[in-house]
Design a protein around this motif. Structure first.
Motif, mmCIF file in Angstrom:
data_model
loop_
_atom_site.group_PDB
_atom_site.id
_atom_site.type_symbol
_atom_site.label_atom_id
_atom_site.label_comp_id
_atom_site.label_asym_id
_atom_site.label_seq_id
_atom_site.Cartn_x
_atom_site.Cartn_y
_atom_site.Cartn_z
ATOM 1 N N UNK A 83 14.613 9.297 -7.272
ATOM 2 C CA UNK A 83 14.057 9.731 -5.999
ATOM 3 C C UNK A 83 12.555 9.482 -5.916
ATOM 4 N N UNK A 84 11.821 9.913 -6.943
ATOM 5 C CA UNK A 84 10.370 9.765 -6.918
ATOM 6 C C UNK A 84 9.973 8.292 -6.979
ATOM 7 N N UNK A 85 10.667 7.522 -7.822
ATOM 8 C CA UNK A 85 10.386 6.089 -7.900
ATOM 9 C C UNK A 85 10.596 5.425 -6.540
ATOM 10 N N UNK A 86 11.654 5.832 -5.838
ATOM 11 C CA UNK A 86 11.947 5.289 -4.510
ATOM 12 C C UNK A 86 10.824 5.620 -3.532
ATOM 13 N N UNK A 87 10.340 6.858 -3.555
ATOM 14 C CA UNK A 87 9.261 7.256 -2.651
ATOM 15 C C UNK A 87 7.984 6.483 -2.946
ATOM 16 N N UNK A 88 7.678 6.312 -4.225
ATOM 17 C CA UNK A 88 6.475 5.564 -4.582
ATOM 18 C C UNK A 88 6.615 4.100 -4.181
ATOM 19 N N UNK A 89 7.810 3.559 -4.342
ATOM 20 C CA UNK A 89 8.044 2.173 -3.950
ATOM 21 C C UNK A 89 7.835 1.986 -2.449
ATOM 22 N N UNK A 90 8.318 2.933 -1.647
ATOM 23 C CA UNK A 90 8.151 2.849 -0.195
ATOM 24 C C UNK A 90 6.675 2.912 0.194
ATOM 25 N N UNK A 91 5.908 3.751 -0.501
ATOM 26 C CA UNK A 91 4.467 3.845 -0.229
ATOM 27 C C UNK A 91 3.781 2.511 -0.520
ATOM 28 N N UNK A 92 4.137 1.912 -1.663
ATOM 29 C CA UNK A 92 3.530 0.638 -2.051
ATOM 30 C C UNK A 92 3.911 -0.466 -1.068
ATOM 31 N N UNK A 93 5.193 -0.526 -0.673
ATOM 32 C CA UNK A 93 5.621 -1.552 0.272
ATOM 33 C C UNK A 93 4.954 -1.372 1.630
ATOM 34 N N UNK A 94 4.786 -0.107 2.047
ATOM 35 C CA UNK A 94 4.087 0.148 3.304
ATOM 36 C C UNK A 94 2.644 -0.327 3.239
ATOM 37 N N UNK A 95 1.988 -0.037 2.128
ATOM 38 C CA UNK A 95 0.604 -0.486 1.946
ATOM 39 C C UNK A 95 0.537 -2.009 1.910
ATOM 40 N N UNK A 96 1.512 -2.624 1.253
ATOM 41 C CA UNK A 96 1.530 -4.089 1.156
ATOM 42 C C UNK A 96 1.672 -4.734 2.532
ATOM 43 N N UNK A 97 2.548 -4.166 3.368
ATOM 44 C CA UNK A 97 2.712 -4.695 4.726
ATOM 45 C C UNK A 97 1.421 -4.590 5.523
ATOM 46 N N UNK A 98 0.722 -3.468 5.353
ATOM 47 C CA UNK A 98 -0.540 -3.294 6.095
ATOM 48 C C UNK A 98 -1.616 -4.260 5.603
ATOM 49 N N UNK A 99 -1.617 -4.552 4.310
ATOM 50 C CA UNK A 99 -2.560 -5.546 3.793
ATOM 51 C C UNK A 99 -2.224 -6.913 4.384
ATOM 52 N N UNK A 116 -6.059 -8.850 -2.902
ATOM 53 C CA UNK A 116 -5.496 -7.495 -2.841
ATOM 54 C C UNK A 116 -3.979 -7.515 -3.022
ATOM 55 N N UNK A 117 -3.297 -8.473 -2.372
ATOM 56 C CA UNK A 117 -1.847 -8.565 -2.497
ATOM 57 C C UNK A 117 -1.448 -8.817 -3.948
ATOM 58 N N UNK A 118 -2.145 -9.740 -4.605
ATOM 59 C CA UNK A 118 -1.806 -10.027 -5.993
ATOM 60 C C UNK A 118 -2.025 -8.804 -6.870
ATOM 61 N N UNK A 119 -3.164 -8.150 -6.726
ATOM 62 C CA UNK A 119 -3.474 -7.008 -7.585
ATOM 63 C C UNK A 119 -2.549 -5.831 -7.308
ATOM 64 N N UNK A 120 -2.156 -5.625 -6.041
ATOM 65 C CA UNK A 120 -1.207 -4.558 -5.733
ATOM 66 C C UNK A 120 0.145 -4.845 -6.391
ATOM 67 N N UNK A 121 0.618 -6.111 -6.292
ATOM 68 C CA UNK A 121 1.892 -6.469 -6.918
ATOM 69 C C UNK A 121 1.825 -6.296 -8.430
ATOM 70 N N UNK A 122 0.714 -6.707 -9.030
ATOM 71 C CA UNK A 122 0.571 -6.590 -10.470
ATOM 72 C C UNK A 122 0.521 -5.134 -10.905
ATOM 73 N N UNK A 123 -0.164 -4.327 -10.117
ATOM 74 C CA UNK A 123 -0.268 -2.904 -10.449
ATOM 75 C C UNK A 123 1.096 -2.229 -10.355
ATOM 76 N N UNK A 124 1.936 -2.635 -9.387
ATOM 77 C CA UNK A 124 3.285 -2.076 -9.265
ATOM 78 C C UNK A 124 4.141 -2.460 -10.470
ATOM 79 N N UNK A 125 4.017 -3.711 -10.928
ATOM 80 C CA UNK A 125 4.752 -4.147 -12.112
ATOM 81 C C UNK A 125 4.381 -3.265 -13.304
ATOM 82 N N UNK A 126 3.097 -3.006 -13.471
ATOM 83 C CA UNK A 126 2.631 -2.164 -14.578
ATOM 84 C C UNK A 126 3.128 -0.729 -14.425
#
Length: 754
Positions: free
Chosen positions: A594-610, A648-658
């Motif tokens: 559940x928490x991983x899903x919520x964090x993933x949605x936050x990251x994807x939302x931020x990625x779309x806005x970037x 920003x897109x690259x660093x956000x994706x890399x940070x999510x992988x980590x």
């Protein structure tokens, strides 16, 4: 019946849903049907386009049901039964429809998909494999064409251009894994024209209980930056030489294995290490190798094909394409089999099948065994069930189980039964739990002079042909799990009918009663005669849940048969225990995800806005005012903003992988928190939230560091030249969930003991 079933607390009763209004609507449907029968094909399409634009909801459904019945008869030469119309209404009402095998679920799903599409919805019809997705779409295409609905299918070998074109259709058929993997691939797109899956609006799930319950916790994984994962061949060889009666012990349910004190001493002496001291890595490697040696069995859990380990799907009895084990277990099994270790990748993103399905606005589906998991469907998906009575009364006879002491006596009894029934000309289907068992029974039948067809994970290329002929008089078919095979077994000739119809023999109960029922349901379709019987034995894996059954062995005769009624009741008790365990694991997985899903949605939302709004660019500009000002003057603000966005897109994706790697590592050892009397889920949430708190600041810091040394040109920024390389290729696979759940608990108990 609804009130009575609730009163009796029948499984799934609380999730039943009534569409009683349809019982009063049949005369109107018949009258509308006569009216629509006078329309030309062009008028059918015109009427379909307008049918959901006026009137109340029930009126719309009545009109559509009558129209699509006429369309199906005209396009497919199949006039839907009343039971199929009931199933259609249930799907359009957003429910799970229970329809028995052979009742025409493929047509029901197509009619519902077209109905949603005509309301302006985007529909995905998901099945369990590519074959069924392509077959069903091609089969139903004339119906879609007549109604003016665009349809398509996707499959594993389809390229990106083909996929993007297919997803623009109003109705798309595809395997649940293929559509799920495309959603993951879209996770890293930069431009809109790269998107494959634009929306997850309506999903119609075939074999709904298999997808929504049995495979709900299976993670779909997108990997990149592939590398070969090390497997310690020395440890694999050491473990293979351990004595199971001395050095390690397997739990009674065969879910866990652990070293004995003698085993610990033996390994510590051989390797000159302190396993429970500082050398945690060696301990982990030994635990994994031990699990691979003792609990993962060739021709039951996996096959070796062309020098590669191929997993077998427990719920489908066939090779699980693209599936692999996690956490070194894949490499450990390959080392056990002395095979070359396959490549492993850095996980770029992942989500469970359940998370993928829950991402749709509307979820509905069909299966023959929904009520048995009605409570789970309500708990995890908030779905209700519409049970549909079969078009023809089921006259199949289900005999009581026959219980035996040993696998040998069970197989011998099955062969005797087949020999007796085969002599009468009855077609016989034997459902087995594993490839090994199917081959053993086939060999015994051959020795008896009985020829048979074998359908298992080693070769399912002739699946449709074999199943289609399994109803021929005198045919004997040995198959692994029948769920999701997608082809009816029809009685081919009158002799097969006169002999009593199809005889289904189950070579042991499955962990779920639903899988038993799906096997039974292959006989007695559409009013055909037939019967079913299950042969079980105390050596079956399921019976490990009830070791007390062994006290009845002394009552067996020389054939190994156990006739005690209480012993037979323990079979169902063991099955209920297994089903309860699976629900508990599902619930446990859901809580962790559940928490991983919520964090993933936050990251994807931020990625779309970037990507779309250049969110975060101003923050970077504020951090590097002098450099940005110089770049603006030389190249223009638009070029600079695009460059900052790309970084920003690259660093956000890399940070999510980590972050994802951190969460997976955290979860692996979180059960050890019970040593400190902490609750694992609470500890996991606390630490994952703390780690995520710095997510965006970390992205900005990393982007600032890169830009501090970067060179921007009129073409923007060359990411690879500044160390920002995306994977040259990505690949997808499924992994298993909670593989080491019980093993971790065993380690905890052992650590406490020491």
């Amino acid at each position: 019946m609804g009130f009575l079933s609730r009163l009796l607390n029948r499984p799934g009763a609380q999730a039943e849903k009534s569409i009683g209004w349809l019982d009063r609507a049949w005369p109107q449907l018949d009258a509308l049907g006569k009216e629509y029968a006078e329309l030309t094909d062009e008028e059918i399409a015109e009427t379909a386009a307008e049918i959901f634009t006026t009137g109340g909801r029930q009126e719309q459904l009545r009109r559509y049901a009558a129209l699509v019945r006429e369309a199906a008869e005209r396009a497919l030469d199949e006039r839907p039964y009343n039971s199929q119309i009931q199933g259609l209404i249930g799907l359009l009402d957003g429910s799970i429809v229970q329809m028995l095998t052979g009742e025409g679920k493929t047509l029901v799903g197509a009619m519902a998909a077209a109905g949603y599409a005509l309301q302006g919805r985007s529909v995905h019809v998901v099945s369990v494999n590519d074959y069924l997705a392509v077959r069903d779409r091609n089969w139903m295409k004339p119906l879609f064409d007549l109604l003016g609905v665009k349809s398509a299918s996707i499959f594993e070998s389809a390229g990106n251009v083909t996929r993007r074109k297919a997803y623009r259709a109003e109705v798309v058929y595809g395997a649940v894994t293929e559509i799920g993997f495309d959603v993951l691939r879209d996770r890293f797109i930069v431009d809109d024209d790269e998107i494959r899956v634009h929306t997850r609006d309506v999903v119609i799930v075939d074999e709904a209980d298999s997808v929504l319950i049995d495979e709900a916790r299976v993670p779909l994984v997108l990997a990149g930056s592939t590398e070969v994962q090390d497997a310690d061949e020395k440890i694999a060889a050491l473990v293979s030489g351990l004595d199971p009666d001395v050095h390690y012990e397997v739990s009674s349910d065969r879910q866990a294995v652990s070293l004995t004190d003698a085993g610990v001493d033996h390994i510590e002496e051989l390797l000159d290490v302190d396993l429970y001291g500082e050398d945690a890595q060696t301990l982990a490697a030994i635990n994994i190798a031990l699990y691979a040696e003792a609990l993962v069995t060739r021709d039951i859990d996996y096959l070796v094909v062309d020098g590669q380990v191929k997993l077998i799907s427990g719920s489908r009895g066939r090779v699980a394409e693209l599936q692999r084990w996690p956490d070194g277990l894949q490499a450990a099994v390959e080392a056990k089999e002395k095979l070359t270790t396959t490549e492993s990748g850095e996980i770029l993103d992942q989500m469970t099948v359940e998370e993928f399905i829950r991402g749709y606005d509307t979820v509905c589906g069909m299966t023959g065994t929904a009520l048995a998991v009605g409570d789970d469907l309500r708990e995890f998906y908030d779905l209700e069930i519409v049970p549909v009575e079969p078009n023809e009364k089921v006259i199949r006879e289900d005999e009581p189980d026959r219980l035996y002491t040993f696998q040998e006596s069970k197989e011998r009894a099955i062969v005797e039964e087949v020999d007796e029934q085969h002599a009468t000309g009855r077609p016989i289907l034997i459902g087995t739990r594993s490839v090994a068992e199917s081959e053993s029974l086939a060999a015994r039948l051959k020795e008896r002079g009985i020829s048979c067809e074998v359908l298992n994970a080693k070769d399912d290329s002739r699946e449709a042909e074999i199943i289609a002929q399994a109803g021929r008089s005198g045919a004997v078919t040995v198959s692994t799990q029948m769920a999701g095979r997608g082809t009816d077994i029809r009685l081919v000739d009158e002799k097969a009918v006169d002999a009593g119809g199809l005889l289904v023999i189950g070579a042991g109960r499955y962990p779920s009663s639903r899988l038993d029922d799906q096997l039974r349901g292959r006989a007695g379709r559409q009013g055909d005669p037939g019967s079913s019987v299950f042969f079980t034995c105390l050596e079956d894996e399921l019976m490990s849940h009830v070791p007390e059954a062994k006290r009845f062995v002394e009552e067996g005769d020389e054939t190994g048969y156990i006739g005690n009624r209480r012993a037979a009741q323990l079979v169902e008790h063991a099955q209920r225990m297994s089903e309860g365990h699976n629900t508990a694991v599902h619930r446990d997985t859901w809580r962790f995800n559940q928490l991983m899903k919520q964090q993933r949605e936050i990251v994807l939302g931020k990625r779309d806005r970037i990507r779309k709004e250049h969110s975060g660019v101003d923050e970077l500009r504020d951090r590097l005012p002098e450099a940005v000002e110089a770049w603006d003057e030389e190249f223009g603000a638009e070029v600079v903003d695009d460059a900052l966005r790309d970084v920003l897109l690259f660093q956000l994706d890399q940070r999510w992988v980590e972050h994802l790697a951190y969460l997976n590592d955290l979860r692996e050892g979180i059960h050890l928190r019970t040593l400190a009397k902490e609750r694992p889920h609470e500890a996991f949430n606390t630490e994952s939230i703390a780690a995520f708190d710095t997510f965006w600041p970390d992205v900005l810091d990393a982007a600032e560091e890169v830009l501090g040394e970067a060179e921007i040109t009129a073409d923007g920024i060359d990411l690879p030249s500044h160390g920002m390389k995306r994977p040259s290729s990505t690949w997808t696979y499924l992994t298993t969930e909670s593989t080491f759940g019980s093993d971790i608990e065993a380690v905890v108990k052992r650590a406490r003991k020491r």
